[in-house]
Design a protein around this motif. Structure first.
Motif, mmCIF file in Angstrom:
data_model
loop_
_atom_site.group_PDB
_atom_site.id
_atom_site.type_symbol
_atom_site.label_atom_id
_atom_site.label_comp_id
_atom_site.label_asym_id
_atom_site.label_seq_id
_atom_site.Cartn_x
_atom_site.Cartn_y
_atom_site.Cartn_z
ATOM 1 N N VAL A 75 0.836 -1.197 0.000
ATOM 2 C CA VAL A 75 0.000 0.000 0.000
ATOM 3 C C VAL A 75 0.875 1.252 0.000
ATOM 4 O O VAL A 75 0.615 2.211 -0.736
ATOM 5 N N ALA A 76 1.915 1.240 0.807
ATOM 6 C CA ALA A 76 2.822 2.394 0.843
ATOM 7 C C ALA A 76 3.507 2.595 -0.511
ATOM 8 O O ALA A 76 3.711 3.732 -0.942
ATOM 9 N N LEU A 77 3.832 1.505 -1.185
ATOM 10 C CA LEU A 77 4.433 1.622 -2.513
ATOM 11 C C LEU A 77 3.452 2.185 -3.527
ATOM 12 O O LEU A 77 3.827 3.006 -4.369
ATOM 13 N N VAL A 78 2.207 1.755 -3.450
ATOM 14 C CA VAL A 78 1.190 2.277 -4.368
ATOM 15 C C VAL A 78 0.992 3.776 -4.148
ATOM 16 O O VAL A 78 0.782 4.537 -5.090
ATOM 17 N N LEU A 79 1.103 4.211 -2.892
ATOM 18 C CA LEU A 79 0.972 5.630 -2.569
ATOM 19 C C LEU A 79 2.258 6.409 -2.851
ATOM 20 O O LEU A 79 2.342 7.587 -2.527
ATOM 21 N N ILE A 87 9.397 0.594 4.396
ATOM 22 C CA ILE A 87 9.962 -0.366 5.361
ATOM 23 C C ILE A 87 9.378 -0.147 6.745
ATOM 24 O O ILE A 87 9.017 -1.103 7.446
ATOM 25 N N THR A 88 9.259 1.111 7.163
ATOM 26 C CA THR A 88 8.707 1.420 8.480
ATOM 27 C C THR A 88 7.262 0.953 8.591
ATOM 28 O O THR A 88 6.863 0.394 9.623
ATOM 29 N N ALA A 89 6.465 1.160 7.552
ATOM 30 C CA ALA A 89 5.073 0.706 7.572
ATOM 31 C C ALA A 89 5.003 -0.810 7.730
ATOM 32 O O ALA A 89 4.209 -1.323 8.530
ATOM 33 N N ALA A 90 5.835 -1.523 6.999
ATOM 34 C CA ALA A 90 5.836 -2.983 7.097
ATOM 35 C C ALA A 90 6.242 -3.447 8.493
ATOM 36 O O ALA A 90 5.612 -4.337 9.073
ATOM 37 N N VAL A 91 7.256 -2.814 9.041
ATOM 38 C CA VAL A 91 7.741 -3.205 10.376
ATOM 39 C C VAL A 91 6.699 -2.899 11.447
ATOM 40 O O VAL A 91 6.427 -3.729 12.329
ATOM 41 N N VAL A 92 6.104 -1.719 11.379
ATOM 42 C CA VAL A 92 5.121 -1.328 12.406
ATOM 43 C C VAL A 92 3.904 -2.239 12.356
ATOM 44 O O VAL A 92 3.417 -2.701 13.405
ATOM 45 N N VAL A 93 3.391 -2.527 11.178
ATOM 46 C CA VAL A 93 2.213 -3.378 11.061
ATOM 47 C C VAL A 93 2.535 -4.804 11.523
ATOM 48 O O VAL A 93 1.768 -5.420 12.289
#
Length: 102
Positions: A75-79, A87-93
């Motif tokens: 999702v972050a890549l699409v945005l 990377i931070t979004a993946a780690v936090v989730v």
């Protein structure tokens, strides 16, 4: 003793693959099909490794926090987020779901 045979065979195999790459004539590397394959092969290998690490646990497919982290990164890549945000979004989730589910 079997592990040393495997290590030796792997070392010899790696050397032979490297040697084969050095012995390929330059004209072969200039062909459009070869150039396209050389550009796309690392992406395909990385995608396969990512899928295997995210959706497999040993021999059985699983759907856990790793898959949710990968989805958050997608999702972050699409945005069009910067790489560190992805990377931070993946780690936090992933960490958040693991903390919630134990």
């Amino acid at each position: 003793m079997n592990i040393w045979i495997a290590i030796g065979a792997t070392a010899v195999g790696c050397y032979l693959v490297k040697l084969a790459g050095l012995l390929v004539p330059g004209g072969v590397l200039e062909r459009p099909g070869v150039r396209r394959m050389a550009a796309l092969l690392p992406v395909a290998l990385l995608a396969a490794l990512t899928a295997q690490q995210a959706f497999a646990d040993g021999r059985a497919p699983v759907l856990d926090a790793r898959a949710a982290g990968l989805a958050a990164a997608a999702v972050a890549l699409v945005l069009r987020a910067p790489f560190l945000v992805v990377i931070t979004a993946a780690v936090v989730v992933t960490a958040g779901l693991r903390a919630l589910t134990g």
